[in-house]
Motif scaffolding. Structure first.
Motif, short mmCIF file in Angstrom:
data_model
loop_
_atom_site.label_atom_id
_atom_site.label_comp_id
_atom_site.label_asym_id
_atom_site.label_seq_id
_atom_site.Cartn_x
_atom_site.Cartn_y
_atom_site.Cartn_z
N THR A 106 -6.67 1.90 7.84
CA THR A 106 -5.48 1.17 8.28
C THR A 106 -5.85 -0.23 8.77
N LEU A 107 -6.92 -0.33 9.54
CA LEU A 107 -7.38 -1.63 10.03
C LEU A 107 -7.78 -2.53 8.87
N ILE A 114 -6.41 -7.25 5.36
CA ILE A 114 -6.17 -7.86 4.05
C ILE A 114 -4.73 -8.35 3.95
N GLU A 115 -3.79 -7.58 4.45
CA GLU A 115 -2.38 -7.99 4.43
C GLU A 115 -2.18 -9.27 5.25
N ILE A 145 -12.18 -4.10 -2.50
CA ILE A 145 -12.54 -4.67 -1.19
C ILE A 145 -12.50 -3.58 -0.12
N VAL A 146 -11.44 -2.80 -0.13
CA VAL A 146 -11.32 -1.71 0.85
C VAL A 146 -12.43 -0.68 0.63
N MET A 192 0.84 -1.17 0.00
CA MET A 192 0.00 0.00 0.00
C MET A 192 0.89 1.23 0.00
N ASP A 193 0.61 2.12 -0.92
CA ASP A 193 1.34 3.38 -0.99
C ASP A 193 0.34 4.52 -0.92
#
Length: 102
Positions: free
Chosen positions: A89-90, A95-96, A38-39, A1-2
């Motif tokens: 962030t959560l 996902i990570e 998804i986000v 993620m950037d």
């Protein structure tokens, strides 16, 4: 993620034609349309608590989540942006950690 961009704008009070004087743009590059979508879907369910004071619009394009905040006062913009980034962030960490195969 950037995090690609984050910008805050304010309009001069004497030229303010709308009540949405303060704005902020955020762009997060997930490098995947699937993850960005998804986000987006996760974040879209939470509506602004004070829609008469803060507006938020989101879109997904080329694996990037773009968000624009507009507010009537700087403090509402800050609070909305901060809460959004906390949940973003959560969602990203989830996902990570677990992947998209859930």
């Amino acid at each position: 993620m950037d995090v690609v961009t984050s910008a805050v704008e304010t309009n001069a009070p004497e030229k303010n034609l709308s009540p949405w004087e303060f704005s902020c743009d955020l762009e997060v590059d997930y490098k995947s349309d699937e993850i960005a979508s998804i986000v987006y879907s996760t974040m879209a369910v939470d509506k602004e608590l004070q829609p008469d004071k803060v507006r938020r619009s989101m879109s997904v394009s080329n694996g990037k989540l773009s968000v624009r905040f507009q507010a009537t006062e700087a403090r509402f913009l800050r609070a909305s942006y901060s809460a959004f980034v906390d949940v973003l962030t959560l969602a990203t960490k989830t996902i990570e950690q677990f992947g998209t195969s859930m």
